[in-house]
Structure formats: C-alpha cells, structure tokens
Design an enzyme around this catalytic site. Structure first.
Site, PDB file in Angstrom:
ATOM      1  N   CYS A 102      -0.235  -5.098   5.060  1.00  0.00           N
ATOM      2  CA  CYS A 102       0.965  -4.259   5.117  1.00  0.00           C
ATOM      3  C   CYS A 102       0.663  -2.799   4.845  1.00  0.00           C
ATOM      4  CB  CYS A 102       2.015  -4.773   4.143  1.00  0.00           C
ATOM      5  SG  CYS A 102       2.449  -6.499   4.416  1.00  0.00           S
ATOM      6  N   ASN A 124      -4.699  -3.414   3.904  1.00  0.00           N
ATOM      7  CA  ASN A 124      -4.370  -4.833   3.920  1.00  0.00           C
ATOM      8  C   ASN A 124      -3.390  -5.138   5.042  1.00  0.00           C
ATOM      9  OD1 ASN A 124      -2.260  -3.407   2.601  1.00  0.00           O
ATOM     10  ND2 ASN A 124      -1.479  -5.348   1.833  1.00  0.00           N
ATOM     11  N   GLU A 158      -0.574  -1.011   2.414  1.00  0.00           N
ATOM     12  CA  GLU A 158      -0.378  -0.287   1.162  1.00  0.00           C
ATOM     13  C   GLU A 158      -1.556  -0.416   0.201  1.00  0.00           C
ATOM     14  OE1 GLU A 158       1.098  -4.385  -0.077  1.00  0.00           O
ATOM     15  OE2 GLU A 158       0.882  -3.182   1.732  1.00  0.00           O
TER      16      GLU A 158
END
Length: 944
Positions: free
Chosen positions: A569, A567, A571
């Site tokens: 970020c 995604n 994670e």
C-alpha cells in the site's frame, strides 16, 4: 402493455417470494421483465415497447437482477418483494438509466404512500406466526421480546422510530419462519431506513448484535440462549471467562490466556461500547474478525477487543493492567490495530504484522525461494511488497546454460498466481505488489502487466505493480533528455545506489554502453517512457508511482542497508536484502476522536499515541514469524508504523473544507503532534527496554529526526524540492533525549489505508477525502448504504433534510454542487473527492511527510483525466518531496457508485459489485475493467 420474453431457461424458480401481507409465491423473473418494461415505457413512450434495442436492454437488465437475487437465495432463503424492487432500482441506476430509475422510484413511493394512508392499528399487530427452531420445535412468535430488542436498539438515538422498525419487521415475517431468518428480519427492516437517517445504521448494528448474542451464548453454554443488550450487560463478565476457556479447548486461543485474572478482565469490559458500532462496522466484524467454529460465532465484540489486548500484553510485567489499558484504547475507538493483529492476537498463531517487504535474488533458487516466502507470509494475512529489480532482463546472458533470459515477467506471473492460491487464510484475497526500478530493461513489459490484451502468459491480472523511480529519471523528464535501460546483471550496483551516488554510477554506465562495453541496453526519450507510465497508470490503475531517492535519503536506517521498494500500500519504506525480509506492524490513531470544534485535544492525543506505540512494540515480541528472514529483521530493527484515520471527519468537526489552506495547515500541525508524541514514546520505551539493536549509526543516533532529514533530500535535490519546513513544538529537547536514551524502534510512523478498521470504527479511511455524501459501499461483507452523518445533521439544522433532498443526492451522485438550495459554504465543506483539486491532497501530504520517517498511502483523484493533468499532478508530488503515491482514482462514465437505494446494504442482501467503466479521457483507454479504479474495490483491503 409490452413485455420482454423470458430471459432464463426457467423463469419460475423454487425460491419463494414473501409478499408484504406475509403470503408467498414462487420467484418469477417475467414479473421483473414486466416491471422494467413499464418503467421504460413511462420515460420513452409506448413506441419503446417495439424497439429491438429496448427489448434487448430490458432482457439484459432482467437477467442481471435475476442473477444477483438468486446468488444469495435458495429454497430455504426466501426473497422479500422489497429486495426484488431494490435490485431492479439498483440495476437501472448502475446501467446509467437514471430517468427510468427515477420513474421507477416515484412509482414505488406513490404506492408506498398509498399503503401508508390505509388505516393502521395503534400498535403493530403480528399475524399468527410460528417460528421453527433448528431442532424442529415450533413456537409462536414472541412479539414482546421482538419489540424489546428493537426498542433497545433505538434507545438514545435521535430521529429513529422503534414502531416503524417493528412494523416493517412484522410485515416481512411469514408463518413457519426459521429462527435464523427471524433474527435477520429486524436488521433488514432497519437497514432499509438508513438513507432517511444515518442513525438507522446504529439501529441495524444493534439488531445484528442480538443475532450474534444468541449465536455466541448458545455455542458457549449450549441449549437455547438469548439476551437483550441490557441483559448482556450483566452476563458479559461470566461469559468472557467461559469464552476464553472454550476458545482454548477448541485450539484457537493461546492457553496462556487462561493464566490471566479473567475475573478482573471481565469486570473491566464496558458492554455499552457495543452500541458504538454502525452497521457496516458490525457486519464487517461479524463476517471477518470474530472467532467462530464451523461458522458459529462465539466471540462478542467486547470479548474480541479484550482478547486482542491480552494477546498484546502477554510479556508485560503487570499483564492485567496493560490489557485493560490496551482494551480501553481500542474499544473506545481512539486507536485501532491493523487487521492481522485483530485477526490473530491471542490465538495459537499470532501473526500480527501487516506488511512484509522482500528482495528477490537473481538466480532460480532465489526467485522460487522468494515466491515460497510470499506464500508462507500470505497464509497468515500479510500484505507483500516484492523488489524484483535484481532479476536480469530479457536477452541477458545465463552463464549456467549459456542461454538467454526470458526476463522478469514470467516469474511475476507465477508470483501472481501464488497470491491467488494462498488467500490469507481464507479471510481475504492474497495481496502482493511487485516493484521494478525505472532503468530495468524489462520496464516497458512491466508497465503492461495489468492489461487485458496481449499474451496472457505475460499478464498479472491479480498482482499490484509499482514503479520505483530515481530522481535522475525525473530530472531527465523535466529536461526532455534521453534515458537508458539496462539489465541489472550488467549494472549490479545501481540497485543499491541512490541520490548523487546513483546519478554518478548511472551516467558512467551510459558512457560504457556508448563504448560498446555493455551488452543489453536500450535508449529512449525519458518523456516517452514517463508518458507511457502515466497512460498505463490511468488505463489499468498500475503501476503506481513511487520515488526511490526520498525514501532512501530520508531513511533513518541508511547505515544498515537500502530501501528497495515499498509495500503493498506504498506507506512502508524499510531496508531489504535477500537475507532480511522487512516487517512492519501497523495501527492507526482515530483523529476524529481527538478533535473538537475548538481544535485538537492535546492531552488525549498524547495518551493515545504513547499507549499505541507500546502496543505496536509489543507486537514484535509476541509475533509468530512464518519465515526466519522476517524474524531476524524485525528483532534487529523493530520498526512500527503508527498512522491515522478519520482525517476528513476531524475537518468536519473543525468546519474546515478539505480543499483549503486551513486543511493543509491542520494536516501539518496534527501530524507534527503525532510525530512528536510517537518519537517521544519510542525513546521512553528505549529507556525502559533498551534501544533497538542497530540504533548506533542511524540518523536517530545523530540527532537527525524526520523533520531534519528534509535537509538531506534538499542537499541532493537542489532546486527540485519545494517544501514548507515550519514547526511549532520543542524539537530540540526531544532530539537530545533521543540521542541520550536511543529509540526502541528504527521506524515509528506510516499512514496506511485503514480500509477495514475505519469501517469498524465508523470514520473516514486514513487521510482520504470524502468519497460521496450518499452511496453504496462494497466490500467483502456485501454492499452497504453510507450516508454522511455530519451533512445530515447540518441539513436538518437548515431545515433541508427531506425526501426531495435524498432523491437529489441520489440523482447527483452524492454531490451537493448541483443542488441550488444548499448554501455555498456547506457545499465547500462537504465537497467530494472528485470535486477537489488533487493538488490540495498533495499539499497536505507534503506537510505530513516532513514529520514521518516512512511514507503514506496517498490516493489521488481526477474527474476528467488528460495526459497533461497527470503529468502536472505527479511532477507536483515529486517536487513536494513525497516518497510514494498510491492509486489514481478515476471516475466511471456511468457513476455506478451513486446507487444508494433501499435494501442494497449488507451481506443480508448483498449484490455483486459492478466494475465501473473507464471515464472519458483524451488518454487512450485499454478495455480493462480495472481502468477506473473503484474506491470501494472489495478485493483491495490489503494492509488494514
């Protein structure tokens, strides 16, 4: 005396400047020029006044100061003399003129001491001051109430002085001040003292709440309303019911909230939890989270937390009991939901999910459908990760037109501009990350997307990018082998292959290319491409390095699809197709709340995790889905992402340095507990509510938990995996329970960045190391002085906390290393991010990764980058089995982040963030302002 010429067309502005004696005069930029000139003369000698270089430099600095000040002022927003001097000091520090800034600071301190030696009355006496209300009424200043509010704000806090805050406030007032300005004056006074003691941050937050209480009560009840904290304790329950009804009448709150027992919920509010906020957290909450109408906030903090809790309890059988349980968890700061949940829970548009992952189809309709989905998902505060690998590359054949493709980059440019246009409901910038597999023919152009040079039509300055790297590529790099790039329309099954299957298919396509059976391909040295990937990562901050095979080989959902990207970020690792948009619902345990000097509070952590998993599971059912593909995916698989924050704070409590084996071991054991409790909680929810739809066939259904899936990666990797697999808890019993009752959620854990919710709770972000012990933090609410309270407490105990220490921390970038009088063990405990070897961060992350079914946002820090260091660092991450990495943090040459100066914090006196220049390095540097990724980029708050 020497001076520069005026730097603006109109040196004298209609903006008023309030002097320390309460009188005012027009803003005059020439006075700034004179002050800066004097500082340079003090350091460089009188001949400096005749230097063209110095004169031009002074002119530039003066213009910077003037621009920053006038941006946040106007005819009805006067400046205070301290604000102007603070801004001069800040400009000098940011410009790297540290000696000149030091001279200026000493000059200010000498004059401040001279003023302090003047006789003062026993109690601050306000001059004859009148206060103007919005309706035109004029009243005398109520000094008694001002003193009461300040006294309440300082109550129970060590090392703060209500008298000092009151005196500073009174010095800043002027006759005819507006009620709005009066409400800000004590906040401004207190925040100038934050660097002398961190507890003034709590004082500032409480004073800001006085402004908020007046604003909210006047909006809800009408007329002139005000209440001290003590008075609000009695009014909160009645206010809460009125708040709910007013929000429903405005069309902002879900009408179903009125059917709760509002009296019971109002009685459950704990007003004293308002006192837990620090200034950064309270200002962030005020600016971005609390409900408002025409910019009039009418939601107080405890009402905010209860509103979120109610929104997550709508479908519970005993809604009030669950709402109180959820409220207690988040208002105590033991756990915090992600930003979209906090924004929208209980509202008429409850889009509560944090992250959305999509796969873009290889046709015009599919491409623009994907871009349209981005806009719809971004509108309600979702962060986006797009898998662009299926889109054919440059030179590929287009059957419908018999032409040639321009590749994926032109469409990425459109996706970039869409993210800018649709800015998450006006609350924060739209945020998207594009992923591309390393074998794609356009990968070299993809690497250049964030450069500031070249054809701007093939650049995406606002979009994040990430490499999706298969293990076969890493093996070729290590073996100094060849690597072949393909267009996906000719090798379609590579996209859905991973592990040994990918390797087999990829090598078969290479042979086919050598026989002339593939039209579009290119062969190059794997090391050359890897070197360029690392160079661009340093120069532009992108693309990030993420690893395809660990994400898939350890995915619990291998039976139902493929993980094609992470995604925004890095994670989240969930399956995507053109028909299913993966959704993840995030929240984070505040680890600092669950650790004492004796270790982890196991019972408290278990309670927190069990309640948090239930809250996250509830998000799925009450969620507002903007596109059908997201709803279909989320209802079938029900993934959630429980993470953590405050890891560094927990280490402080344990007195464990981040760069140590003990910290790595703590990362292992704390994540093992969170994993155990989270999986157990999801299994118990499955027993209560039923397993998720696609449970059968998953790794869960086979008794393979995240710790067990490490073996699947080891089997595929062979010797290329070096990971500790120790455990301490009773996993065998939990495996049996999961097989028996199932799992409520396909995925349970993911460690997100927690950019803003960590600010709200007042702890360190996520698993991040300490950035600085004293610095200015920038976000969308302004600039805030941040002081490490744990360090201050320790230095006070050692008798070392004084003005000299504050000055030393400023001078040495918030680092203790060069301050001789600080003991070595204290320096080790409070070592900052760029003083650590990032391999310690990788070791800790690897230990956590074995317990996590998704991934973690892992930033890496490097003070003096080189190609060799980057190569070693990222290969180390791969060998340790990490699924993803996030930003590479570089240190700016001028260290602008060190500027921790009085009066620079908060939107009340916000300054424009300066983008740091790239650090000196052996790697060629592109002239890109994003090259040295700022740890406090106010636009980088995508997930939380």
């Amino acid at each position: 005396m020497h001076s520069t010429e005026p730097v603006s067309q109109s040196a004298v502005s209609p903006v008023a400047v309030i002097r320390r004696d309460g009188t005012s005069s027009p803003f005059d930029s020439t006075k700034i020029s004179v002050a800066v000139t004097k500082a340079f003369l003090e350091v460089e000698g009188r001949d400096a006044g005749t230097s063209t270089r110095v004169r031009e430099l002074i002119g530039e600095l003066t213009l910077q100061v003037e621009t920053a000040l006038l941006r946040h002022s106007g005819p009805d927003k006067p400046l205070h003399i301290e604000q102007i001097q603070d801004q001069v000091e800040l400009a000098l520090m940011r410009g790297g003129h540290h000696k000149v800034a030091r001279a200026y600071v000493l000059y200010r301190e000498e004059h401040a001491k001279a003023r302090s030696r003047q006789p003062i009355a026993a109690e601050p006496v306000a001059p004859a001051i009148s206060v103007r209300h919005p309706d035109g009424r004029v009243e005398p200043l109520d000094t008694d109430r001002l003193a009461l509010v300040i006294s309440e704000a300082c109550a129970g806090l060590e090392a703060v002085s209500a008298d000092a805050v009151l005196a500073e406030t009174l010095r800043n007032l002027y006759d005819g001040i507006t009620i709005a300005e009066l409400s800000i004056a004590p906040v401004m006074a207190a925040r100038t003292m934050v660097e002398t003691d961190p507890n003034y941050s709590f004082v500032s937050a409480r004073l800001l709440q006085d402004k908020l209480r007046r604003e909210a009560l006047e909006f809800v009840y009408g007329g002139v309303q005000q209440a001290s904290h003590g008075e609000m304790g009695q009014r909160y329950p009645a206010y809460f019911a009125e708040f709910v009804h007013r929000g429903i009448a405005l069309g902002q709150l879900d009408p179903e909230l009125a059917n709760f027992d509002l009296e019971r919920l109002g009685a459950a509010l704990v007003p004293d939890r308002d006192l837990r906020f620090q200034f950064l957290g309270m200002q962030t909450l005020y600016d971005r989270y609390l409900l408002h109408s025409d910019q009039h906030r009418y939601e107080l903090p405890q009402a905010f937390f209860m509103r979120v809790a109610m929104g997550l309890s709508l479908l519970e059988s005993d809604r009030e009991a669950r709402a109180i349980e959820f409220y207690d968890l988040i208002s105590s700061f033991d756990f915090m939901c992600s930003t979209p949940t906090l924004f929208n829970a209980g509202t008429t548009r409850p889009q509560l999910s944090s992250c959305f992952l999509t796969t873009v189809a290889d046709d015009l309709e599919g491409i623009f459908h994907g871009i349209s989905n981005n806009a719809l998902l971004s509108k309600y505060a979702g962060g986006l990760g797009n898998d662009w690998t299926p889109v054919r590359g440059i030179g590929a054949h287009i059957k419908g037109t018999n032409g040639q493709s321009q590749g994926v980059v032109p469409f990425l440019k459109i996706a970039n501009d869409t993210a800018v246009a649709v800015n998450q409901g006006g609350k924060r910038k739209g945020a998207v990350c594009a992923y591309l597999e390393t074998w794609h023919i356009d990968v070299e152009e993809f690497l250049d997307l964030r450069k500031n040079t070249g054809d701007d039509r093939r650049r995406t300055h606002d979009m994040n990018t990430a490499n999706w790297v298969p293990d076969e590529f890493m093996r070729r790099v290590r073996a100094d082998g060849e690597w072949t790039l393909f267009s996906p329309d000719e090798v379609p099954d590579l996209h859905d292959s991973y592990g040994p299957e990918f390797t087999e298919r990829y090598r078969a396509y290479e042979l086919a290319a050598s026989r002339g059976e593939i039209r579009v391909f290119r062969t190059l040295k794997a090391k050359d491409l890897w070197r360029r990937m690392l160079t661009m990562l340093f120069e532009t901050g992108h693309p990030w390095i993420t690893f395809k095979d660990p994400c898939n080989l350890r995915s619990p959902q291998q039976h139902s699809g493929v993980v094609h990207s992470s995604n925004l970020c890095t994670e989240i690792t969930l399956n995507t197709t053109v028909d299913e948009v993966a959704v993840c619902n995030l929240g984070s345990v505040n680890l600092a709340q669950h650790v004492t000097a004796e270790g982890i509070d196991h019972a408290r952590l278990e309670r927190t995790v069990r309640t948090a998993v239930r809250m996250l599971d509830n998000v799925i059912d009450v969620n507002f889905y903007t596109i059908p593909e997201a709803k279909r995916s989320n209802m079938r698989h029900r993934p959630v992402g429980l993470g953590l924050m405050g890891f560094q704070d927990a280490l402080f409590a344990l007195r464990v340095p981040m760069g140590s084996e003990a910290a790595v071991e703590f990362a292992d054991r704390s994540m093992e507990e969170i994993s155990y409790y989270a999986i157990s909680a999801s299994a118990e929810l499955a027993a209560e509510r039923g397993a998720y739809e696609t449970f059968q066939g998953s790794l869960w259904s086979k008794g393979i938990l995240p710790i067990d899936s490490v073996q699947l990666l080891a089997d595929a990797r062979g010797a290329d995996l070096d990971l500790d697999r120790s455990s301490t808890l009773d996993w065998e019993t939990l495996r049996a329970r999961v097989v028996e009752v199932g799992m409520r959620n396909s995925n349970v854990m993911a460690i997100a960045p927690t950019a803003t919710i960590a600010n709200i709770t007042g702890v360190g972000q996520s698993i991040e190391p300490l950035y600085r012990n004293l610095y200015v933090k920038s976000n969308m609410s302004g600039d805030f002085t941040v002081v490490n309270p744990a360090l201050v407490r320790e230095l006070k105990e050692l008798g070392l906390w004084d003005e000299v220490m504050i000055g030393d921390l400023k001078y040495f970038d918030g680092s203790l290393g060069a301050i001789d009088r600080i003991p070595a063990e204290v320096k080790a405990l409070y070592a900052t991010a760029f003083e650590l070897d990032s391999r310690w961060l990788i070791e800790a992350a690897a230990r956590r990764q074995k317990w996590i079914d998704q991934a973690q946002s892992l930033n890496l820090y490097i003070a003096a980058p080189s190609g060799r260091k980057l190569d070693e660092l990222y290969q180390h991450a791969w060998l340790r089995g990490l699924k993803t990495t996030y930003y590479l943090r570089s240190q700016s040459a001028t260290h602008v982040e060190k500027s921790t100066l009085r009066g620079t914090d908060g939107k009340l006196n916000a300054v424009s963030p300066v983008v740091p220049a790239p650090a000196p390095t052996a790697v060629p540097v592109d002239p890109n302002p994003g090259a040295a990724c700022s740890i406090d980029d106010p636009d980088c708050e995508a997930c939380q």
